[in-house]
Design an enzyme around this catalytic site. Structure first.
Site, PDB file in Angstrom:
ATOM      1  N   GLU A 197      34.350  21.689 -23.651  1.00 38.41           N
ATOM      2  CA  GLU A 197      34.301  21.832 -22.189  1.00 38.41           C
ATOM      3  C   GLU A 197      34.403  23.297 -21.792  1.00 38.41           C
ATOM      4  O   GLU A 197      33.695  23.774 -20.893  1.00 38.41           O
ATOM      5  CB  GLU A 197      35.464  21.071 -21.527  1.00 38.41           C
ATOM      6  CG  GLU A 197      35.465  19.564 -21.772  1.00 38.41           C
ATOM      7  CD  GLU A 197      36.233  19.185 -23.029  1.00 38.41           C
ATOM      8  OE1 GLU A 197      36.144  19.919 -24.040  1.00 38.41           O
ATOM      9  OE2 GLU A 197      36.907  18.144 -23.016  1.00 38.41           O
ATOM     10  N   TRP A 239      24.305  13.319 -67.117  1.00 37.05           N
ATOM     11  CA  TRP A 239      24.227  13.174 -65.673  1.00 37.05           C
ATOM     12  C   TRP A 239      23.498  11.874 -65.402  1.00 37.05           C
ATOM     13  O   TRP A 239      22.363  11.747 -65.817  1.00 37.05           O
ATOM     14  CB  TRP A 239      23.427  14.322 -65.050  1.00 37.05           C
ATOM     15  CG  TRP A 239      23.959  15.665 -65.346  1.00 37.05           C
ATOM     16  CD1 TRP A 239      23.557  16.537 -66.299  1.00 37.05           C
ATOM     17  CD2 TRP A 239      25.030  16.312 -64.654  1.00 37.05           C
ATOM     18  NE1 TRP A 239      24.309  17.676 -66.244  1.00 37.05           N
ATOM     19  CE2 TRP A 239      25.211  17.552 -65.237  1.00 37.05           C
ATOM     20  CE3 TRP A 239      25.871  15.928 -63.586  1.00 37.05           C
ATOM     21  CZ2 TRP A 239      26.204  18.446 -64.797  1.00 37.05           C
ATOM     22  CZ3 TRP A 239      26.834  16.816 -63.160  1.00 37.05           C
ATOM     23  CH2 TRP A 239      26.998  18.066 -63.764  1.00 37.05           C
ATOM     24  N   ALA A 290      29.729   5.526 -66.602  1.00 38.26           N
ATOM     25  CA  ALA A 290      29.756   6.269 -67.862  1.00 38.26           C
ATOM     26  C   ALA A 290      29.260   5.334 -68.958  1.00 38.26           C
ATOM     27  O   ALA A 290      29.202   4.116 -68.777  1.00 38.26           O
ATOM     28  CB  ALA A 290      31.166   6.751 -68.185  1.00 38.26           C
TER      29      ALA A 290
HETATM   30  C1  AOF Z   1      38.766  18.314 -25.905  1.00 36.39           C
HETATM   31  N1  AOF Z   1      37.660  19.030 -26.224  1.00 36.39           N
HETATM   32  O1  AOF Z   1      36.388  20.088 -27.678  1.00 36.39           O
HETATM   33  C2  AOF Z   1      38.328  19.045 -28.499  1.00 36.39           C
HETATM   34  C3  AOF Z   1      39.449  18.242 -28.149  1.00 36.39           C
HETATM   35  O2  AOF Z   1      44.749  22.551 -31.078  1.00 36.39           O
HETATM   36  P1  AOF Z   1      43.663  22.394 -30.085  1.00 36.39           P
HETATM   37  O3  AOF Z   1      43.953  23.129 -28.799  1.00 36.39           O
HETATM   38  O4  AOF Z   1      42.300  22.736 -30.626  1.00 36.39           O
HETATM   39  O5  AOF Z   1      43.644  20.861 -29.667  1.00 36.39           O
HETATM   40  C4  AOF Z   1      43.255  19.891 -30.603  1.00 36.39           C
HETATM   41  C5  AOF Z   1      43.326  18.526 -29.997  1.00 36.39           C
HETATM   42  O6  AOF Z   1      42.570  18.470 -28.779  1.00 36.39           O
HETATM   43  C6  AOF Z   1      42.708  17.474 -30.922  1.00 36.39           C
HETATM   44  O7  AOF Z   1      43.673  16.897 -31.758  1.00 36.39           O
HETATM   45  C7  AOF Z   1      42.112  16.471 -29.936  1.00 36.39           C
HETATM   46  O8  AOF Z   1      43.088  15.550 -29.472  1.00 36.39           O
HETATM   47  C8  AOF Z   1      41.675  17.373 -28.802  1.00 36.39           C
HETATM   48  N2  AOF Z   1      40.325  17.866 -29.099  1.00 36.39           N
HETATM   49  N3  AOF Z   1      39.612  17.890 -26.864  1.00 36.39           N
HETATM   50  O9  AOF Z   1      39.024  18.074 -24.725  1.00 36.39           O
HETATM   51  C9  AOF Z   1      37.403  19.410 -27.461  1.00 36.39           C
HETATM   52  N4  AOF Z   1      38.115  19.462 -29.768  1.00 36.39           N
HETATM   53 ZN    ZN Z   2      40.408  20.321 -24.734  1.00 38.14          ZN
END
Ligand code: AOF
Ligand code: ZN
Length: 356
Positions: free
Chosen positions: A56, A179, A171
């Site tokens: 986002e 292989w 195997a």
């Molecule tokens: C989103 N958009 O593109 C992603 C999300 O440690 P951070 O800040 O990168 O947060 C990781 C967590 O955020 C991940 O475990 C998941 O719950 C969420 N990922 N959320 O809105 C994104 N990659």
């Molecule tokens: Zn996020």
């Protein structure tokens, strides 16, 4: 109801998300498309790697002032927390986004709540657009299934890979195994390895084959990002000079003493998986051998099967799967085929276990 333009944008966002596949771990793959009220694309983005900006934020940054009044189409519910980066829910509000269309809710305790937060702030929110496509991917294995399964189960997603003859042998009777499949199938395995963060083998495989278990590119050079190599080694039998102990990649020799054992003295595989999850591992590639694969299947710890089948026959020698606790046909482990294709001179089968 999502508009035709929003559904099309979601399909685009799912495709964008897949660009983060090898690098996003331990994070999910996420794509985001910003649409004008007339349905035209203003900006897009995807989450490239953990620690980097979320999808986002990438799209909002690209849009700048043009983000105001747009609809954000996102493959995963925007996060509502500060992890390595800040909350996407607040970023969307601040940018003046008026509607958010989401494919899949975020199942994690830490980050969920973004949809509720946005709604409460007056944003129009719709959840559940192209949910299955976002989970499974537009191409097999390219969706968010791995991360979603890992978070829901609180253990890594497990892909079990094997290469066998048509009669299912990995195997020959004398133990020789290189292989069975073609060179094309072997480079496909390296592509598979590049998409996981962990590779798991049993000590029997280390003793029999002394594998290196690194990921190499098409030219045979090692990649910079190497998955963790884990040996399930109940009694600590991995030789000191085993190639897997070398410093080509990180290694964990997981012993029963360290991880815990079951009543019959074998390493506690669910505990091993939990400890890997705690170490932020989200995708394990199980590479054998047959005994460990059998124990993993019996413990319900296999989420995807990748079989390379060579048009060859051995007639004797170990099978890909040994002793999975199945003794009668009524208990046969049924899988759903997700993909079948020819790779070089071999056939690759992708299958997903049916819930038992
Ligand atoms: C989103 N958009 O593109 C992603 C999300 O440690 P951070 O800040 O990168 O947060 C990781 C967590 O955020 C991940 O475990 C998941 O719950 C969420 N990922 N959320 O809105 C994104 N990659
Ligand atoms: Zn996020």
């Amino acid at each position: 109801m999502a508009s035709e333009a929003e559904i099309q944008a979601m399909r685009r966002a799912i495709g964008l998300a897949a660009r983060g596949l090898p690098t996003a771990l331990p994070n999910p793959v996420v794509g985001c498309v910003l649409l004008d009220p007339d349905g035209s694309v203003v900006a897009e983005g995807w989450h490239d790697h953990a620690g980097g900006p979320h999808a986002e934020v990438v799209a909002l940054t690209a849009a700048g002032e043009r983000a105001r009044g747009t609809t954000a189409v996102v493959t995963l519910e925007p996060c509502n927390h500060t992890g390595r980066t800040g909350p996407c829910s607040e970023a969307l509000l601040k940018a003046g986004v008026v509607r958010v269309v989401i494919a899949v809710p975020d199942p994690s305790d830490a980050a969920s709540g973004g949809a509720a937060r946005l709604e409460q702030a007056g944003v129009d929110v719709e959840v559940g657009v192209l949910t299955a496509e976002a989970e499974q991917g537009l191409e097999p294995g390219e969706g968010n299934e791995v991360w979603l399964t890992a978070v829901r189960q609180q253990r890594p997603f497990v892909t079990w890979k094997f290469a066998a003859t048509l009669d299912g042998r990995v195997a020959a009777q004398d133990g020789t195994s290189q292989w069975i499949t073609s060179v094309e199938a072997r480079s496909d395995v390296h592509r598979l390895r590049a998409q996981v963060d962990t590779m798991l083998v049993g000590v029997g495989t280390v003793l029999a084959d002394d594998p290196l278990l690194t990921v190499r590119d098409a030219e045979g050079s090692p990649l910079t990002r190497q998955p963790l190599r884990v040996v399930a080694d109940t009694h600590g039998r991995t030789p000191q000079d085993a190639r897997i102990r070398g410093n080509d990649a990180p290694t964990w020799i997981a012993t029963g003493a360290e991880v815990g054992t079951t009543a019959d003295g074998a390493i506690d595989l669910p505990a091993l998986m939990q400890q890997l999850y705690a170490r932020e591992r989200r995708h394990v590639l199980l590479e054998g051998g047959p005994r460990l694969a059998g124990a993993m299947v019996e413990a319900g710890l296999v989420d995807r099967v990748v079989a390379y089948l060579a048009p060859a026959l051995l007639g004797a020698g170990p099978n890909a799967l040994m002793d999975a606790g199945i003794t009668t046909i009524a208990d046969v482990w049924r899988l759903d085929l997700t993909d079948v294709r020819r790779i070089g001179g071999d056939v690759r089968v992708l299958a997903r276990p049916r819930p038992r």
